[in-house]
Motif scaffolding. Sequence first.
Motif, short mmCIF file in Angstrom:
data_model
loop_
_atom_site.label_atom_id
_atom_site.label_comp_id
_atom_site.label_asym_id
_atom_site.label_seq_id
_atom_site.Cartn_x
_atom_site.Cartn_y
_atom_site.Cartn_z
N TRP A 20 13.44 -4.68 10.93
CA TRP A 20 13.46 -4.84 9.72
C TRP A 20 14.34 -3.84 9.18
N LEU A 21 14.82 -4.08 7.88
CA LEU A 21 15.79 -2.90 7.20
C LEU A 21 15.40 -3.04 5.86
N LEU A 22 14.59 -1.82 5.14
CA LEU A 22 13.74 -1.82 4.10
C LEU A 22 15.17 -0.76 3.19
N PRO A 54 0.94 -1.13 0.09
CA PRO A 54 0.04 0.06 0.02
C PRO A 54 0.88 1.15 0.07
N TRP A 55 0.16 2.39 -0.52
CA TRP A 55 1.06 3.50 -0.64
C TRP A 55 1.76 4.06 0.71
N ASP A 56 1.03 3.81 1.75
CA ASP A 56 1.37 4.37 2.94
C ASP A 56 2.24 3.34 3.81
N SER A 57 2.74 2.14 3.48
CA SER A 57 3.46 1.21 3.78
C SER A 57 4.82 1.48 4.02
N PRO A 58 5.42 1.08 4.87
CA PRO A 58 7.24 1.35 4.85
C PRO A 58 7.91 1.01 3.61
N PRO A 59 7.62 -0.11 2.89
CA PRO A 59 8.32 -0.37 1.70
C PRO A 59 7.82 0.66 0.68
N ALA A 60 6.73 1.09 0.55
CA ALA A 60 6.28 1.98 -0.34
C ALA A 60 6.95 3.32 -0.32
N ARG A 61 6.93 3.67 0.98
CA ARG A 61 7.65 4.85 1.38
C ARG A 61 9.21 4.90 0.99
N CYS A 62 9.54 3.76 1.25
CA CYS A 62 11.16 3.77 0.79
C CYS A 62 11.15 3.83 -0.59
N LEU A 63 10.42 3.27 -1.37
CA LEU A 63 10.73 3.08 -2.64
C LEU A 63 10.51 4.78 -3.15
#
Length: 819
Positions: free
Chosen positions: A390-392, A344-353
């Motif tokens: 976690w590390l993103l 999802p757009w507000d998830s940490p992986p999406a924000r990391c991207l």
Amino acid sequence: MWCRAGVGCASMNDSDAAEDGRNRPSSSTAAAITVGGDGMVTAWSTGALRLLGYAAEEVVGRPVGELVADGDGPLPRAWDGWAGELTFWHQNHRRVTLSAWRYALSCPGDDAQWLLMLAQPDEAAASSSALHDEVAILDWLFEDAPVALTVYDTALRCVGQNAAMSRMVGMSQRERLGRQLTDVLAGPDAGRWQRRMRQVLKTGIPAEGFIVRGRTPADPDHDHVFSADASLLRGRAGLVLGVCATVHDVTAQHLYRERLAILNEASTGIGSTLDVGRTAEELAGVAVPRLADFVSVDLLEPLLRGDEPGPVTDGAVLRRMAHKSIRDGTPEAVVRQGEIDIYPWDSPPARCLVAGAPVLLRTMDPSIASWFADDPLRAARAEQYAFRSWLLVPVRARGTTLGVTVFCRSRNEPFEREDLDLAEEIVTRAAISLDNARRFTRERTASLTLQRSLLPQQLPRQSAVEAAFRYLPASSRSGVGGDWFDVIPLSGARVALVVGDVAGHGLHASASMSRLRTAVRTLADVDLTPDELLTQLDDLLSHLAATEVTDAAETPVQDTWATCTYMVYDPVSRICSIASAGHPPPILLTPDGVATFLDVAVGPPIGLGGLPFETTELRVPEGSEIALYTDGLIESHTADIDDALRRLRDTIARPAPSPEARCDAVLDALLAGPPADDVALLIARTRALHEDKVAAVEVPGDPAAVSGTRSWVMDRLEAWGLTDMGFVTELVVSELVTNAIRYGAAPVHLRLIKDTALICEVSDASSTAPHLRRARVLDEGGRGLLLVAQLTQRWGTRQSRRGKTIWCEQPLSVATALP
């Protein structure tokens, strides 16, 4: 040597007590006695034997008060450092007054140990000074020395440790006395180190640099790495007292070396191929288990097509290219490898991207709770496998974000900032390889597209041979090569078969192949002999090398060369004319099932220049099969080329119902997997045009003979059932024969061939080629070839050693063309 701060001695000699050559009383006047908290003598030095006459076995275990003369009372239970005079009973029953000093060997208590030092009164001052110097050294060793030290007895029980060791293990000396190492250090290495110290006790050989991993009460949540040394502790009389161990905490150095090892593995292990999926798997393999317990590598879809991904805006739709776990089967993964993973757009992986920056997260971070609230499956897996941190890390190369890598830990040690830096370095190295793979995919796709657009998708309609082909592009990191093949219909129902291979790979090789294939088709239309055609190709490449300028990053034109086999088959005479430019030999399979390599004169590769080519002619039986191929079919890293050629010949010799089936059999037999180089295979089964399809006559060199020639033509057409084509054929033959008689040289021959078209050929001994010209209104001639060109489907001329041939073709209806 004597002991302090918890080091108890079983027995001592005079050297143990007072001699090391540094301003001490002589060994004849100094003595050392240890006394337990219950007043019993526990150790007796040889110096005490000299001063008091008792051997150790006579006094050890007796109350020390029995040795003190009447009137002096028992030994004072006083403070550490007491000094004074005491009168003892000598073994010969006389009184001996000696100067005495008392020091605590362990913390005061019921089981405290005390050291009693004795000396002659006249040497008391020197003894006192020496003893105080030694005590100062011991005080520094046990209180201020930076090296952590522990002394164990022969049962490997702690009898003393210094302050540095107390800080390292998080236990005071009082708490540790009497305990073994395994009571203090948690982890499998504790037992190994204890067994190693037992070997030191047994052999006397010191242990140096022994690496011990474990956890101590000082830091129970993190593993530490220690470098330990142990040496035997013995009295100067040789009696083994125990083991002295020193320990250094090398956790920081170990982590640094571990990170260097991981980076070195990443440098050598990531990017071994130009395959995106394989590179992602190598990234995950480097990180697990040394850095993380679970790793997933998700990449943006355009990357897989060789395109450059655009910016990520609304959420992230990625494809799971790789994941790896310390657990079999990777049960933590929420999607299978190769499937789509959506963040999802507000998830940490999406924000990391979107941000393009790495993130370190732990269980209690609000962003984790928010993410898992929207993704219950991922939350359940994280709870099931106890993920704690976690590390993103975004996968970025050359300013472009290609995907995201997620590192997870379920072990007790959470990720630290140093781990994030390490993960970012690994991913950055992998990102360069992934972007290189993307660029390779793009170039390979472009090369394949170009090559497929240039190579024949289906073979042209002709009756000279039944042909089949196979083309397989290279699957190696070198890229698509420059292999090509072609089947070219020629005049007189003949056909040309060509197979070639441009050196090199990539777009340059494909472009060079395009030039050569176009040149071959053009030269074939001119009806050059095979050796002349290869000579023209060689001149073409040499000319390009001399005139064309290439980019520095590309393969220079002068380095471009190619191999080629060009063959012309005539179904009327059943003669094959073959020339080769450095190419593997063709294989001829005769109808009786015998396969042989054709003995063809092999010239140099095209583009090297300087040497001539030769044409080899041979007559082949009808129904023979000829196989042309490129070296990708026979070259292998695991097989000898001669063995591969034999296997190819033997495979072609096996029965097959058609050239199509034989092509499949050859590929199955010689290719165990995707080829490392391009493979082109062309197999043609020859046909023949018999006498009932061919008619020929020699025409006298008299213009009056044209009328008789027309009659002969009509008779042949009537025999073939082609009388409806008589008007046009008579006109065409009249024009061509008349021109040959007027402007050519004898002899003049006319030949008719009934194939898929009605072919008319007029040959004469002159090499002068005719050409179309525009006749004026009042001109009486000059319109003959124009009429031929307008009335027939196609026409042309070809040269031979005996002159020239002018030919033309008229199409037949399907029903008429059938035999």
